[in-house]
Scaffold this active site. Structure first.
Site, short mmCIF file in Angstrom:
data_model
loop_
_atom_site.label_atom_id
_atom_site.label_comp_id
_atom_site.label_asym_id
_atom_site.label_seq_id
_atom_site.Cartn_x
_atom_site.Cartn_y
_atom_site.Cartn_z
N PHE A 1 19.11 32.31 -14.76
CA PHE A 1 18.77 32.03 -16.15
C PHE A 1 17.30 32.32 -16.44
O PHE A 1 16.74 31.81 -17.40
CB PHE A 1 19.10 30.58 -16.51
CG PHE A 1 20.58 30.29 -16.40
CD1 PHE A 1 21.43 30.66 -17.42
CD2 PHE A 1 21.11 29.67 -15.28
CE1 PHE A 1 22.80 30.41 -17.33
CE2 PHE A 1 22.46 29.42 -15.17
CZ PHE A 1 23.32 29.79 -16.20
N LYS B 1 10.57 52.89 -6.38
CA LYS B 1 10.33 51.45 -6.56
C LYS B 1 10.11 50.78 -5.19
O LYS B 1 9.20 49.98 -5.02
CB LYS B 1 11.57 50.85 -7.25
CG LYS B 1 11.29 49.60 -8.01
CD LYS B 1 12.56 49.01 -8.54
CE LYS B 1 12.82 49.39 -9.99
NZ LYS B 1 14.06 48.74 -10.48
N LYS C 1 8.83 40.75 -26.06
CA LYS C 1 8.32 39.39 -26.21
C LYS C 1 6.99 39.31 -25.45
O LYS C 1 6.67 40.24 -24.70
CB LYS C 1 9.32 38.35 -25.70
CG LYS C 1 9.63 38.49 -24.22
CD LYS C 1 10.56 37.40 -23.80
CE LYS C 1 10.11 36.79 -22.50
NZ LYS C 1 10.93 35.70 -22.08
N ALA D 1 12.47 32.21 -36.48
CA ALA D 1 12.84 33.44 -37.20
C ALA D 1 11.75 34.48 -36.99
O ALA D 1 10.60 34.14 -36.74
CB ALA D 1 12.99 33.13 -38.69
N THR E 1 23.65 46.18 -14.96
CA THR E 1 24.99 46.32 -15.56
C THR E 1 24.78 46.85 -16.98
O THR E 1 25.01 46.14 -17.95
CB THR E 1 25.73 44.97 -15.58
OG1 THR E 1 24.89 43.98 -16.21
CG2 THR E 1 26.09 44.50 -14.21
N ASP F 1 16.94 48.92 -2.86
CA ASP F 1 17.17 49.47 -4.19
C ASP F 1 17.43 50.97 -4.04
O ASP F 1 16.84 51.62 -3.16
CB ASP F 1 15.91 49.25 -5.06
CG ASP F 1 16.20 49.34 -6.54
OD1 ASP F 1 16.06 48.32 -7.23
OD2 ASP F 1 16.57 50.44 -7.01
N CYS G 1 18.67 41.69 -21.85
CA CYS G 1 19.76 40.74 -21.62
C CYS G 1 20.58 40.47 -22.87
O CYS G 1 21.77 40.78 -22.92
CB CYS G 1 19.21 39.44 -21.05
SG CYS G 1 18.67 39.68 -19.36
C1 UDX Z 1 16.98 35.64 -21.77
C2 UDX Z 1 17.43 34.19 -21.46
O1 UDX Z 1 16.52 33.27 -22.05
C3 UDX Z 1 17.52 33.98 -19.96
O2 UDX Z 1 18.02 32.67 -19.68
C4 UDX Z 1 18.45 35.03 -19.37
O3 UDX Z 1 18.54 34.88 -17.99
C5 UDX Z 1 17.97 36.41 -19.72
O4 UDX Z 1 17.85 36.55 -21.15
P1 UDX Z 1 14.65 36.94 -21.79
O5 UDX Z 1 15.44 38.10 -22.30
O6 UDX Z 1 13.65 37.15 -20.72
O7 UDX Z 1 15.66 35.79 -21.26
O8 UDX Z 1 13.83 36.34 -23.02
P2 UDX Z 1 13.87 35.05 -23.97
O9 UDX Z 1 12.65 34.28 -23.78
O10 UDX Z 1 15.14 34.34 -23.90
O11 UDX Z 1 13.75 35.78 -25.41
C6 UDX Z 1 14.73 36.73 -25.81
C7 UDX Z 1 14.35 37.34 -27.12
O12 UDX Z 1 14.57 36.42 -28.18
C8 UDX Z 1 12.90 37.78 -27.26
O13 UDX Z 1 12.88 39.05 -27.90
C9 UDX Z 1 12.26 36.74 -28.14
O14 UDX Z 1 11.18 37.24 -28.90
C10 UDX Z 1 13.43 36.37 -29.04
N1 UDX Z 1 13.36 35.03 -29.62
C11 UDX Z 1 13.38 33.93 -28.80
C12 UDX Z 1 13.32 34.88 -31.00
O15 UDX Z 1 13.31 35.86 -31.76
N2 UDX Z 1 13.29 33.61 -31.52
C13 UDX Z 1 13.32 32.50 -30.75
O16 UDX Z 1 13.32 31.39 -31.30
C14 UDX Z 1 13.37 32.66 -29.34
#
Ligand code: UDX
Length: 441
Positions: free
Chosen positions: A151, A35, A322, A254, A86, A30, A262
């Site tokens: 993913f 890090k 999250k 919701a 990115t 990196d 991402c």
């Molecule tokens: C996401 C994709 O799920 C993953 O496959 C990809 O590789 C990277 O982006 P991540 O960003 O870690 O992963 O979180 P994820 O669990 O998908 O939640 C994304 C956001 O959506 C969170 O802020 C979560 O709170 C929100 N969310 C998720 C909602 O608001 N409602 C839902 O029903 C589900």
């Protein structure tokens, strides 16, 4: 296999520990020397369940190591995985500067036929560019470029990588497919489906997945606005929709909307890609608009409940984008905090893991050490991130700490009837509020 992973962010570092776990010889590198120094001492630079244990497992086995210089690790490597950031440019397009720089470094230092795998989420067409860069730099080098998107979800990253729903490989030659099958042999042997496509299809599929998941969330949030006005319940609407297997219940919750590094950036990058390809896709803009509006809708509830926000203290429970992560990048809780601060509120936040990152991003936010301290003297509580810890809150204690017994639920974590029974004024998302029974008081 001898594998190098360039970029030890969330995806790169989890890829490092997972591939070492599968038996490969993995070197992570990196450009961020700090890090690497942390990793060399076995300290993960961010919180992710299970990461620390996998890190020590990998280093103890002698199969995992970290290095500050690419030129120390690329010589002799069979596979180099590009997993650098990115980030979005001002116009939302993905900046591929670090991806290009990695390709150049790989070309300069490769000492044997090499497979270059894109793991960073990149727009369709990036592999063509990488191929040209490497060819220009090292016309003599035998190499292949494949797309191998990840993913994984933060908070479940290790599990998602070691037990994925599928492995996606986009390649152009039988040799490249064969090498990728060897890389993931133990997972494929365990029955994980392998999807093999051309490179552009794999690149595009990753953007399509993230955009579609964001679409589901924004659909649920638009429904929430309508349900609130129509006297309906968005959770039951989502359950009904989700019971149709053609729709599915996942990602129809919701709330405050999506955040993280991402969805927001991938959505705008996908939209810019569509524009560049000559087909504009305004639906993608609309997904992002509804997502921003979800934060605004909760801010409106705070104003509606408290009227003027000057001299009011608002407690936010959960600051990470999250649960189970300390990541606050594009966190809806922080977007809400900024809105409330701009209206003159005193905002205090508590998060089990993300407080330090939140404070660094938003110095005007006061940090509390527990939910009750955050609630103490506050005029309302807003539940922003559905950490498990909040499911077990002592509701009478919470109510006793608050100046006004008002809870605004940005994730529909609480049961409205329980909140009624405890005497809260309760505003969920897309469901009907529990208001004080004036006749009874
Ligand atoms: C996401 C994709 O799920 C993953 O496959 C990809 O590789 C990277 O982006 P991540 O960003 O870690 O992963 O979180 P994820 O669990 O998908 O939640 C994304 C956001 O959506 C969170 O802020 C979560 O709170 C929100 N969310 C998720 C909602 O608001 N409602 C839902 O029903 C589900």
């Amino acid at each position: 296999m001898k594998v190098v992973v360039i970029g030890t962010g969330h995806v790169g570092l989890v890829t490092c520990v997972a591939l070492a776990h599968l038996g490969h010889q993995v070197a992570g590198t990196d450009s961020d020397g700090e890090k690497i120094a942390l990793l060399q001492n076995g300290i993960p630079p961010f919180y992710e369940p299970g990461l620390e244990e996998h890190l020590s497992e990998g280093t103890a086995s002698g199969r995992l190591s970290f290095h500050p210089e690419i030129n120390d690790v690329v010589p002799g490597a069979e596979v180099v995985i590009i997993s650098v950031g990115t980030p979005p440019r001002v116009d939302g397009e993905a900046s591929l500067f670090a991806v290009e720089r990695s390709a150049r470094e790989i070309a300069r230092h490769a000492t044997r036929p090499i497979l270059v795998a894109e793991k960073s989420t990149v727009p369709a067409g990036t592999a063509v560019r990488l191929r040209a860069i490497i060819e220009r730099e090292r016309p003599d080098l035998e190499f292949d470029v494949v797309s191998n998107p990840e993913f994984l979800r933060e908070g479940r990253a290790i599990q998602d990588t070691l037990e994925p729903d599928r492995i996606l490989v986009g390649a152009e030659t039988p040799g490249a497919f064969e090498a990728m099958r060897r890389l993931y042999a133990p997972l494929i042997a365990n029955g994980v489906p392998l999807i093999e496509t051309d490179v552009a299809t794999a690149e595009l599929a990753k953007h399509a997945c993230n955009a579609f998941l964001a679409l589901k969330i924004s659909f649920a949030n638009a429904l929430a606005r309508i349900c609130e006005r129509a006297g309906a319940d968005v959770v039951k609407v989502a359950d009904t929709m989700g019971s149709d297997p053609r729709i599915g219940r996942a990602f129809l919750d919701a709330g405050l909307g999506y955040g993280g590094f991402c969805f927001p950036k991938d959505l705008s990058a996908f939209e810019r890609l569509a524009d560049k390809l000559g087909w504009s896709w305004p639906m993608l803009t609309e997904i992002a608009r509804i997502n921003d509006d979800a934060v605004g809708a909760v801010a409106d509830k705070v104003v509606n409940a408290l009227w003027n926000l000057e001299d009011k203290r608002v407690a936010l429970l959960g600051l990470a984008f999250k649960p189970d992560t300390d990541d606050v990048r594009f966190a809806p809780a922080l977007a809400l905090a900024k809105l409330l601060l701009s209206e003159g509120a005193h905002v205090v936040g508590y998060d089990p893991k993300a407080s330090a990152n939140a404070k660094a991003e938003l110095p005007d936010l006061e940090i509390s050490l527990d939910p009750y301290e955050a609630a103490a003297g506050s005029h309302c509580v807003v539940l922003c991130t559905e950490w498990n810890e909040f499911r077990a809150l002592d509701l009478p204690r919470l109510k006793g700490a608050l100046a006004f017994p008002i809870v605004i639920d940005g994730r529909n974590l609480f049961d409205p009837e329980t909140m009624r029974a405890h005497g809260f004024t309760y505003y969920p998302t897309g469901r009907q509020p529990v208001l004080p029974d004036r006749a009874a008081t």
